[in-house]
Design a protein around this motif. Structure first.
Motif, PDB file in Angstrom:
ATOM      1  N   VAL A 142       0.731  -1.219  -0.083  1.00  0.00           N
ATOM      2  CA  VAL A 142       0.027   0.041   0.032  1.00  0.00           C
ATOM      3  C   VAL A 142       0.891   1.430   0.008  1.00  0.00           C
ATOM      4  O   VAL A 142       0.684   2.139  -0.704  1.00  0.00           O
ATOM      5  N   VAL A 143       1.891   1.381   1.072  1.00  0.00           N
ATOM      6  CA  VAL A 143       2.879   2.485   0.889  1.00  0.00           C
ATOM      7  C   VAL A 143       3.583   2.762  -0.504  1.00  0.00           C
ATOM      8  O   VAL A 143       3.790   3.705  -0.923  1.00  0.00           O
ATOM      9  N   ALA A 144       3.862   1.530  -1.136  1.00  0.00           N
ATOM     10  CA  ALA A 144       4.788   1.634  -2.258  1.00  0.00           C
ATOM     11  C   ALA A 144       3.950   2.013  -3.271  1.00  0.00           C
ATOM     12  O   ALA A 144       4.310   2.822  -3.996  1.00  0.00           O
ATOM     13  N   THR A 145       2.780   1.566  -3.350  1.00  0.00           N
ATOM     14  CA  THR A 145       1.711   2.162  -4.558  1.00  0.00           C
ATOM     15  C   THR A 145       1.487   3.441  -4.242  1.00  0.00           C
ATOM     16  O   THR A 145       1.268   4.282  -5.130  1.00  0.00           O
ATOM     17  N   ALA A 146       1.131   3.825  -3.101  1.00  0.00           N
ATOM     18  CA  ALA A 146       0.662   5.277  -2.892  1.00  0.00           C
ATOM     19  C   ALA A 146       1.881   6.227  -3.102  1.00  0.00           C
ATOM     20  O   ALA A 146       1.908   7.348  -3.775  1.00  0.00           O
ATOM     21  N   GLY A 147       3.230   5.972  -2.829  1.00  0.00           N
ATOM     22  CA  GLY A 147       4.260   6.480  -3.107  1.00  0.00           C
ATOM     23  C   GLY A 147       4.366   6.750  -4.682  1.00  0.00           C
ATOM     24  O   GLY A 147       4.863   7.732  -5.332  1.00  0.00           O
ATOM     25  N   LEU A 148       4.289   5.528  -5.444  1.00  0.00           N
ATOM     26  CA  LEU A 148       4.223   5.623  -7.090  1.00  0.00           C
ATOM     27  C   LEU A 148       3.232   6.790  -7.445  1.00  0.00           C
ATOM     28  O   LEU A 148       3.547   7.521  -8.345  1.00  0.00           O
ATOM     29  N   ILE A 149       2.008   6.634  -6.920  1.00  0.00           N
ATOM     30  CA  ILE A 149       0.955   7.430  -7.322  1.00  0.00           C
ATOM     31  C   ILE A 149       1.255   8.831  -7.223  1.00  0.00           C
ATOM     32  O   ILE A 149       0.976   9.703  -7.961  1.00  0.00           O
ATOM     33  N   LEU A 150       1.952   8.991  -5.997  1.00  0.00           N
ATOM     34  CA  LEU A 150       2.241  10.486  -5.540  1.00  0.00           C
ATOM     35  C   LEU A 150       3.106  11.035  -6.582  1.00  0.00           C
ATOM     36  O   LEU A 150       3.037  12.124  -6.841  1.00  0.00           O
ATOM     37  N   ALA A 151       4.055  10.257  -6.433  1.00  0.00           N
ATOM     38  CA  ALA A 151       5.450  10.720  -7.514  1.00  0.00           C
ATOM     39  C   ALA A 151       4.954  10.953  -8.980  1.00  0.00           C
ATOM     40  O   ALA A 151       5.277  12.043  -9.315  1.00  0.00           O
ATOM     41  N   ILE A 152       4.001  10.077  -9.520  1.00  0.00           N
ATOM     42  CA  ILE A 152       3.731  10.300 -10.922  1.00  0.00           C
ATOM     43  C   ILE A 152       2.871  11.635 -10.993  1.00  0.00           C
ATOM     44  O   ILE A 152       2.795  12.394 -11.516  1.00  0.00           O
ATOM     45  N   GLY A 153       1.819  11.829  -9.818  1.00  0.00           N
ATOM     46  CA  GLY A 153       1.096  12.856  -9.744  1.00  0.00           C
ATOM     47  C   GLY A 153       1.623  14.213  -9.591  1.00  0.00           C
ATOM     48  O   GLY A 153       1.462  15.134 -10.396  1.00  0.00           O
ATOM     49  N   ILE A 154       2.677  14.397  -8.955  1.00  0.00           N
ATOM     50  CA  ILE A 154       3.532  15.268  -8.947  1.00  0.00           C
ATOM     51  C   ILE A 154       4.295  15.772  -9.837  1.00  0.00           C
ATOM     52  O   ILE A 154       4.360  16.852 -10.475  1.00  0.00           O
ATOM     53  N   LEU A 155       4.961  14.807 -10.498  1.00  0.00           N
ATOM     54  CA  LEU A 155       5.641  15.101 -11.863  1.00  0.00           C
ATOM     55  C   LEU A 155       4.748  15.713 -12.847  1.00  0.00           C
ATOM     56  O   LEU A 155       4.973  16.314 -13.770  1.00  0.00           O
ATOM     57  N   VAL A 156       3.435  14.849 -13.175  1.00  0.00           N
ATOM     58  CA  VAL A 156       2.594  15.400 -14.205  1.00  0.00           C
ATOM     59  C   VAL A 156       2.065  16.852 -13.666  1.00  0.00           C
ATOM     60  O   VAL A 156       1.875  17.658 -14.602  1.00  0.00           O
ATOM     61  N   ARG A 157       1.716  17.066 -12.814  1.00  0.00           N
ATOM     62  CA  ARG A 157       1.079  18.372 -12.267  1.00  0.00           C
ATOM     63  C   ARG A 157       2.101  19.600 -12.252  1.00  0.00           C
ATOM     64  O   ARG A 157       1.696  20.759 -12.364  1.00  0.00           O
ATOM     65  N   THR A 158       3.365  19.222 -12.053  1.00  0.00           N
ATOM     66  CA  THR A 158       4.455  20.460 -12.277  1.00  0.00           C
ATOM     67  C   THR A 158       5.054  20.199 -13.513  1.00  0.00           C
ATOM     68  O   THR A 158       6.177  20.798 -13.676  1.00  0.00           O
ATOM     69  N   ASN A 159       4.508  19.824 -14.694  1.00  0.00           N
ATOM     70  CA  ASN A 159       5.063  19.641 -15.829  1.00  0.00           C
ATOM     71  C   ASN A 159       6.331  19.031 -15.779  1.00  0.00           C
ATOM     72  O   ASN A 159       7.153  19.654 -16.575  1.00  0.00           O
ATOM     73  N   ARG A 160       6.638  18.197 -15.299  1.00  0.00           N
ATOM     74  CA  ARG A 160       8.115  17.661 -15.163  1.00  0.00           C
ATOM     75  C   ARG A 160       8.067  16.233 -15.545  1.00  0.00           C
ATOM     76  O   ARG A 160       8.738  15.407 -15.045  1.00  0.00           O
ATOM     77  N   THR A 161       7.218  15.870 -16.636  1.00  0.00           N
ATOM     78  CA  THR A 161       7.043  14.604 -17.012  1.00  0.00           C
ATOM     79  C   THR A 161       8.545  13.915 -17.744  1.00  0.00           C
ATOM     80  O   THR A 161       8.341  12.722 -17.793  1.00  0.00           O
ATOM     81  N   SER A 162       9.338  14.835 -18.163  1.00  0.00           N
ATOM     82  CA  SER A 162      10.574  14.320 -18.654  1.00  0.00           C
ATOM     83  C   SER A 162      11.401  13.607 -17.855  1.00  0.00           C
ATOM     84  O   SER A 162      12.271  12.814 -17.950  1.00  0.00           O
ATOM     85  N   LEU A 163      10.874  13.896 -16.488  1.00  0.00           N
ATOM     86  CA  LEU A 163      11.875  13.214 -15.338  1.00  0.00           C
ATOM     87  C   LEU A 163      11.084  11.887 -14.651  1.00  0.00           C
ATOM     88  O   LEU A 163      11.805  10.886 -13.978  1.00  0.00           O
ATOM     89  N   VAL A 164      10.002  11.397 -15.497  1.00  0.00           N
ATOM     90  CA  VAL A 164       9.366  10.160 -14.962  1.00  0.00           C
ATOM     91  C   VAL A 164      10.222   9.183 -15.130  1.00  0.00           C
ATOM     92  O   VAL A 164      10.493   8.125 -14.317  1.00  0.00           O
ATOM     93  N   ALA A 165      10.946   8.727 -16.308  1.00  0.00           N
ATOM     94  CA  ALA A 165      11.681   7.761 -16.499  1.00  0.00           C
ATOM     95  C   ALA A 165      12.914   7.506 -15.444  1.00  0.00           C
ATOM     96  O   ALA A 165      13.720   6.548 -15.482  1.00  0.00           O
ATOM     97  N   LEU A 166      13.299   8.557 -14.910  1.00  0.00           N
ATOM     98  CA  LEU A 166      14.296   8.651 -14.041  1.00  0.00           C
ATOM     99  C   LEU A 166      13.850   8.496 -12.515  1.00  0.00           C
ATOM    100  O   LEU A 166      14.462   7.727 -11.855  1.00  0.00           O
ATOM    101  N   VAL A 167      12.994   9.145 -12.138  1.00  0.00           N
ATOM    102  CA  VAL A 167      12.213   9.063 -10.878  1.00  0.00           C
ATOM    103  C   VAL A 167      11.492   8.000 -10.405  1.00  0.00           C
ATOM    104  O   VAL A 167      11.640   7.260  -9.340  1.00  0.00           O
ATOM    105  N   ILE A 168      10.634   7.249 -11.397  1.00  0.00           N
ATOM    106  CA  ILE A 168       9.750   6.190 -10.929  1.00  0.00           C
ATOM    107  C   ILE A 168      10.427   4.948 -10.892  1.00  0.00           C
ATOM    108  O   ILE A 168      10.234   4.314  -9.735  1.00  0.00           O
ATOM    109  N   PRO A 169      11.514   4.663 -11.640  1.00  0.00           N
ATOM    110  CA  PRO A 169      12.163   3.475 -11.290  1.00  0.00           C
ATOM    111  C   PRO A 169      13.036   3.614  -9.906  1.00  0.00           C
ATOM    112  O   PRO A 169      13.118   2.602  -9.115  1.00  0.00           O
ATOM    113  N   ALA A 170      13.621   4.735  -9.599  1.00  0.00           N
ATOM    114  CA  ALA A 170      14.105   4.866  -8.301  1.00  0.00           C
ATOM    115  C   ALA A 170      13.148   4.707  -7.254  1.00  0.00           C
ATOM    116  O   ALA A 170      13.676   4.364  -6.175  1.00  0.00           O
TER     117      ALA A 170
END
Length: 170
Positions: A142-170
């Protein structure tokens, strides 16, 4: 003329959705194949559980980074029903498409695990022998999934989708 335009738009949308679903299938397939395959390979290389986890983690991070880079432009590179359902809840993915995404991700995951097993000379399907249950495991997921969703949400909402391939695997 209106009917022709509507049919053209509909046909393009259907083709686009098919491409998106193919990208989700292929990405999920390869990701699960890499996770399962690297896990099997790690157990064949060493008896050290810590080293096995490290090998599996490094392979997973590398595969996920590459897959996100390859498929993000086609489908969003969800590869996870929780990500697709989150996108649906936030109004970023229509319900019918979210259902298709989740279905194709499940099919891709099953196919990826099956192929990985066969590649390593294991039965295509077998019953697990190691129990991975309990409240601690559930809470961790649950914590890992929430962290994943939160990280994606922050990157998308702050227009930093170019960082998704770097941040999400980490």
């Amino acid at each position: 003329m209106r009917l022709r335009l509507l049919l053209t738009i509909t046909n393009r949308r259907n083709l686009t959705l098919k491409r998106q679903l193919f990208a989700e299938f292929l990405g999920t397939f390869v990701l699960v194949m890499a996770v399962v395959g690297s896990g099997v390979m790690a157990t064949e290389l060493t008896n050290d559980a810590g080293l096995q986890l490290l090998i599996n983690m490094l392979a997973t991070v590398a595969a996920l980074a590459v897959l996100i880079c390859l498929f993000q432009a086609f489908s969003g590179a969800h590869f996870n029903p929780a990500v697709s359902l989150s996108a649906m809840i936030q109004g970023e993915l229509p319900k019918s498409e979210a259902a298709s995404y989740v279905t194709i991700q499940i099919v891709g995951a099953i196919a990826g695990a099956t192929v990985a097993n066969i590649m390593f000379g294991l039965p295509a399907w077998s019953t697990g022998t190691f129990e991975r249950g309990g409240m601690g495991v559930l809470l961790g997921e649950v914590v890992a999934t929430a962290g994943l969703i939160l990280a994606i949400g922050i990157l998308v909402r702050t227009n930093r989708t170019s960082l998704v391939a770097l941040v999400i695997p980490a």
